[in-house]
Motif scaffolding. Sequence first.
Motif, PDB file in Angstrom:
ATOM      1  N   LEU A 110       0.853  -1.199   0.000  1.00 28.78           N
ATOM      2  CA  LEU A 110       0.000   0.000   0.000  1.00 28.78           C
ATOM      3  C   LEU A 110       0.878   1.234   0.000  1.00 28.78           C
ATOM      4  CD1 LEU A 110      -2.820   1.403   0.352  1.00 28.78           C
ATOM      5  CD2 LEU A 110      -2.407   1.269   2.823  1.00 28.78           C
ATOM      6  N   GLY A 111       0.578   2.174  -0.883  1.00 32.56           N
ATOM      7  CA  GLY A 111       1.347   3.404  -0.958  1.00 32.56           C
ATOM      8  C   GLY A 111       0.490   4.634  -1.095  1.00 32.56           C
ATOM      9  N   VAL A 112       1.137   5.798  -1.037  1.00 33.38           N
ATOM     10  CA  VAL A 112       0.467   7.100  -1.052  1.00 33.38           C
ATOM     11  C   VAL A 112       1.098   7.987  -2.123  1.00 33.38           C
ATOM     12  CG1 VAL A 112      -0.119   9.152   0.302  1.00 33.38           C
ATOM     13  CG2 VAL A 112       0.028   6.922   1.427  1.00 33.38           C
ATOM     14  N   ILE A 113       0.254   8.722  -2.843  1.00 32.20           N
ATOM     15  CA  ILE A 113       0.713   9.733  -3.804  1.00 32.20           C
ATOM     16  C   ILE A 113       0.283  11.095  -3.297  1.00 32.20           C
ATOM     17  CG2 ILE A 113       0.500  10.624  -6.157  1.00 32.20           C
ATOM     18  CD1 ILE A 113      -0.198   7.754  -7.030  1.00 32.20           C
ATOM     19  N   LEU A 114       1.211  12.056  -3.298  1.00 29.74           N
ATOM     20  CA  LEU A 114       0.898  13.452  -3.007  1.00 29.74           C
ATOM     21  C   LEU A 114       1.367  14.287  -4.188  1.00 29.74           C
ATOM     22  CD1 LEU A 114       2.258  12.105  -0.161  1.00 29.74           C
ATOM     23  CD2 LEU A 114       1.336  14.237   0.721  1.00 29.74           C
ATOM     24  N   ASN A 115       0.532  15.226  -4.614  1.00 27.98           N
ATOM     25  CA  ASN A 115       0.968  16.122  -5.696  1.00 27.98           C
ATOM     26  C   ASN A 115       0.093  17.359  -5.713  1.00 27.98           C
ATOM     27  OD1 ASN A 115      -1.407  15.001  -6.885  1.00 27.98           O
ATOM     28  ND2 ASN A 115      -0.571  15.330  -8.934  1.00 27.98           N
ATOM     29  N   ASP A 116       0.269  18.182  -6.732  1.00 32.57           N
ATOM     30  CA  ASP A 116      -0.389  19.491  -6.770  1.00 32.57           C
ATOM     31  C   ASP A 116      -1.737  19.478  -7.485  1.00 32.57           C
ATOM     32  OD1 ASP A 116       0.363  19.130  -9.386  1.00 32.57           O
ATOM     33  OD2 ASP A 116       1.581  20.958  -9.528  1.00 32.57           O
ATOM     34  N   GLY A 117      -2.261  18.311  -7.793  1.00 27.09           N
ATOM     35  CA  GLY A 117      -3.555  18.222  -8.470  1.00 27.09           C
ATOM     36  C   GLY A 117      -3.458  17.886  -9.942  1.00 27.09           C
ATOM     37  N   THR A 118      -2.245  17.880 -10.504  1.00 28.41           N
ATOM     38  CA  THR A 118      -2.069  17.457 -11.896  1.00 28.41           C
ATOM     39  C   THR A 118      -2.471  15.990 -12.018  1.00 28.41           C
ATOM     40  OG1 THR A 118      -0.211  18.974 -12.152  1.00 28.41           O
ATOM     41  CG2 THR A 118      -0.427  17.231 -13.796  1.00 28.41           C
ATOM     42  N   PRO A 119      -3.272  15.610 -13.011  1.00 30.18           N
ATOM     43  CA  PRO A 119      -3.698  14.212 -13.139  1.00 30.18           C
ATOM     44  C   PRO A 119      -2.508  13.255 -13.209  1.00 30.18           C
ATOM     45  CG  PRO A 119      -5.003  15.607 -14.581  1.00 30.18           C
ATOM     46  CD  PRO A 119      -3.912  16.471 -14.030  1.00 30.18           C
ATOM     47  N   ILE A 120      -2.692  12.086 -12.622  1.00 27.77           N
ATOM     48  CA  ILE A 120      -1.648  11.073 -12.568  1.00 27.77           C
ATOM     49  C   ILE A 120      -1.759  10.140 -13.772  1.00 27.77           C
ATOM     50  CG2 ILE A 120      -0.699   9.167 -11.226  1.00 27.77           C
ATOM     51  CD1 ILE A 120      -0.309  11.950  -9.995  1.00 27.77           C
ATOM     52  N   LYS A 121      -0.621   9.854 -14.387  1.00 26.26           N
ATOM     53  CA  LYS A 121      -0.578   8.914 -15.511  1.00 26.26           C
ATOM     54  C   LYS A 121      -0.373   7.487 -15.020  1.00 26.26           C
ATOM     55  CE  LYS A 121       1.987   7.815 -19.752  1.00 26.26           C
ATOM     56  NZ  LYS A 121       3.141   8.218 -20.614  1.00 26.26           N
ATOM     57  N   SER A 122       0.595   7.284 -14.111  1.00 24.47           N
ATOM     58  CA  SER A 122       0.878   5.934 -13.640  1.00 24.47           C
ATOM     59  C   SER A 122       1.658   5.976 -12.341  1.00 24.47           C
ATOM     60  CB  SER A 122       1.685   5.156 -14.691  1.00 24.47           C
ATOM     61  OG  SER A 122       2.971   5.735 -14.861  1.00 24.47           O
ATOM     62  N   VAL A 123       1.617   4.855 -11.617  1.00 20.45           N
ATOM     63  CA  VAL A 123       2.470   4.657 -10.451  1.00 20.45           C
ATOM     64  C   VAL A 123       2.991   3.231 -10.522  1.00 20.45           C
ATOM     65  CG1 VAL A 123       0.520   4.012  -8.958  1.00 20.45           C
ATOM     66  CG2 VAL A 123       2.653   4.829  -7.937  1.00 20.45           C
ATOM     67  N   GLU A 124       4.264   3.049 -10.174  1.00 21.43           N
ATOM     68  CA  GLU A 124       4.914   1.760 -10.320  1.00 21.43           C
ATOM     69  C   GLU A 124       5.661   1.386  -9.048  1.00 21.43           C
ATOM     70  OE1 GLU A 124       6.601   1.823 -14.772  1.00 21.43           O
ATOM     71  OE2 GLU A 124       6.906   3.707 -13.649  1.00 21.43           O
ATOM     72  N   VAL A 125       5.882   0.088  -8.887  1.00 20.53           N
ATOM     73  CA  VAL A 125       6.612  -0.443  -7.736  1.00 20.53           C
ATOM     74  C   VAL A 125       7.707  -1.360  -8.243  1.00 20.53           C
ATOM     75  CG1 VAL A 125       6.457  -1.934  -5.702  1.00 20.53           C
ATOM     76  CG2 VAL A 125       4.653  -0.269  -6.155  1.00 20.53           C
ATOM     77  N   LYS A 126       8.874  -1.281  -7.610  1.00 20.36           N
ATOM     78  CA  LYS A 126       9.987  -2.165  -7.941  1.00 20.36           C
ATOM     79  C   LYS A 126      10.417  -2.906  -6.686  1.00 20.36           C
ATOM     80  CE  LYS A 126      14.111  -0.457  -8.942  1.00 20.36           C
ATOM     81  NZ  LYS A 126      15.230   0.158  -9.714  1.00 20.36           N
ATOM     82  N   VAL A 127      10.640  -4.215  -6.822  1.00 17.33           N
ATOM     83  CA  VAL A 127      11.099  -5.051  -5.721  1.00 17.33           C
ATOM     84  C   VAL A 127      12.551  -5.431  -5.982  1.00 17.33           C
ATOM     85  CG1 VAL A 127      10.749  -7.171  -4.419  1.00 17.33           C
ATOM     86  CG2 VAL A 127       8.771  -5.942  -5.348  1.00 17.33           C
ATOM     87  N   ASP A 128      13.414  -5.094  -5.040  1.00 20.50           N
ATOM     88  CA  ASP A 128      14.853  -5.373  -5.161  1.00 20.50           C
ATOM     89  C   ASP A 128      15.379  -4.835  -6.496  1.00 20.50           C
ATOM     90  OD1 ASP A 128      14.875  -6.593  -2.637  1.00 20.50           O
ATOM     91  OD2 ASP A 128      14.212  -8.499  -3.479  1.00 20.50           O
ATOM     92  N   ASP A 129      16.042  -5.655  -7.278  1.00 16.29           N
ATOM     93  CA  ASP A 129      16.607  -5.207  -8.547  1.00 16.29           C
ATOM     94  C   ASP A 129      15.744  -5.606  -9.738  1.00 16.29           C
ATOM     95  OD1 ASP A 129      18.890  -4.051  -7.362  1.00 16.29           O
ATOM     96  OD2 ASP A 129      19.854  -6.013  -7.229  1.00 16.29           O
ATOM     97  N   GLY A 130      14.478  -5.910  -9.462  1.00 20.35           N
ATOM     98  CA  GLY A 130      13.583  -6.326 -10.527  1.00 20.35           C
ATOM     99  C   GLY A 130      13.084  -5.145 -11.350  1.00 20.35           C
ATOM    100  N   PRO A 131      12.228  -5.420 -12.356  1.00 20.78           N
ATOM    101  CA  PRO A 131      11.706  -4.356 -13.213  1.00 20.78           C
ATOM    102  C   PRO A 131      10.603  -3.559 -12.514  1.00 20.78           C
ATOM    103  CG  PRO A 131      10.712  -6.445 -13.809  1.00 20.78           C
ATOM    104  CD  PRO A 131      11.735  -6.756 -12.753  1.00 20.78           C
ATOM    105  N   TRP A 132      10.327  -2.370 -13.024  1.00 18.62           N
ATOM    106  CA  TRP A 132       9.191  -1.596 -12.532  1.00 18.62           C
ATOM    107  C   TRP A 132       7.904  -2.307 -12.947  1.00 18.62           C
ATOM    108  CZ3 TRP A 132       9.691   2.025  -9.026  1.00 18.62           C
ATOM    109  CH2 TRP A 132      10.879   2.748  -8.922  1.00 18.62           C
ATOM    110  N   GLN A 133       6.980  -2.424 -11.988  1.00 19.56           N
ATOM    111  CA  GLN A 133       5.701  -3.090 -12.224  1.00 19.56           C
ATOM    112  C   GLN A 133       4.565  -2.110 -11.946  1.00 19.56           C
ATOM    113  OE1 GLN A 133       5.355  -6.077 -13.437  1.00 19.56           O
ATOM    114  NE2 GLN A 133       7.423  -6.922 -13.211  1.00 19.56           N
ATOM    115  N   PRO A 134       3.497  -2.132 -12.772  1.00 20.95           N
ATOM    116  CA  PRO A 134       2.397  -1.187 -12.553  1.00 20.95           C
ATOM    117  C   PRO A 134       1.621  -1.477 -11.277  1.00 20.95           C
ATOM    118  CG  PRO A 134       1.829  -2.765 -14.272  1.00 20.95           C
ATOM    119  CD  PRO A 134       3.274  -2.986 -13.954  1.00 20.95           C
ATOM    120  N   ALA A 135       1.285  -0.424 -10.550  1.00 21.34           N
ATOM    121  CA  ALA A 135       0.410  -0.512  -9.379  1.00 21.34           C
ATOM    122  C   ALA A 135      -0.938   0.096  -9.740  1.00 21.34           C
ATOM    123  CB  ALA A 135       1.039   0.217  -8.193  1.00 21.34           C
ATOM    124  N   THR A 136      -1.922  -0.118  -8.866  1.00 23.21           N
ATOM    125  CA  THR A 136      -3.292   0.314  -9.141  1.00 23.21           C
ATOM    126  C   THR A 136      -3.709   1.414  -8.170  1.00 23.21           C
ATOM    127  OG1 THR A 136      -3.882  -1.899  -9.931  1.00 23.21           O
ATOM    128  CG2 THR A 136      -5.691  -0.425  -9.343  1.00 23.21           C
TER     129      THR A 136
END
Length: 282
Positions: free
Chosen positions: A190-216
């Motif tokens: 579970l994570g949190v996004i903070l920003n100035d109100g600009t719409p978000i395109k994507s958020v990703e998570v990486k585990v150790d040295d693996g690739p970036w994976q899309p989060a929801t």
Amino acid sequence: SLEALRAMRRVEIAAGFECSGNRRPLQGLSGNARWTGVSLRTVLDQAGVKDTAREFVFFGADHGKEDVEFRTQKYEVDQQFGRSLSREKAMSAEPMLAYALNGEPLTKHQGSPLRLLVPGWYGVANVKWLSHIHLQEDQYLGKYQARWYRTLRGEMIDGEVRWKESAVTHMQLKSFIARVSKDGGRHKVLGVILNDGTPIKSVEVKVDDGPWQPATIDPATNSKYSWKLFTYAWTGATPGEHTLVSRVTDVTGAVQPTAEALETKKTFLEDNSQHPRKVMIS
């Protein structure tokens, strides 16, 4: 009076913000809530704003005696906390004078009886215990506007590093991982996004040295100025220590920077770098 403000048309907004001094490894000094109050523009329109007004200064009731230095001299003055907005920002639709939080009157700690709320901006702009609004032609140069809340960073211009100083205003794009919990045969991140109100395109998570994976992103939290919560289903976690990190991208193409990308930023304010979190899986 507060009664006169309450008699005006009420507005509500879900908005979260943080202290501009938040930085790794701590991510406290932040909050998210539903605010109730009256549009600042409504109050200013009723008061009447002259064409010559360019700077809108908001003073809190908190004040104290301080020494102000000018070259070799010191002068003791009684200084109020103050922050300003440009005419364009103050007269826009977003800023409000808030008197309630989640349906309850503001407490003293929250800025009772009235505070300024500038959605999408860092906490310092949301002046507590609002006591006075002063309109002026000249730039406001109070301590907390012109000296304390500034960011100094180096920029490469024509092959040379030039130092640029900027005011702390709207929140920089940021995400962080808040919790990892067991969810059946997998783990829920579970994570949190903070920003100035600009719409978000994507958020990703990486585990150790693996690739970036899309989060929801949770659609129930995806309003313009609120915190946006995201989840990632982590499968196949092996026992031992792991490092997790998130990054967010908005629709303008801005990407949450790494700590290395912020090395030319000398002041600690506005640290929105990617923050690796270590977790132990048993």
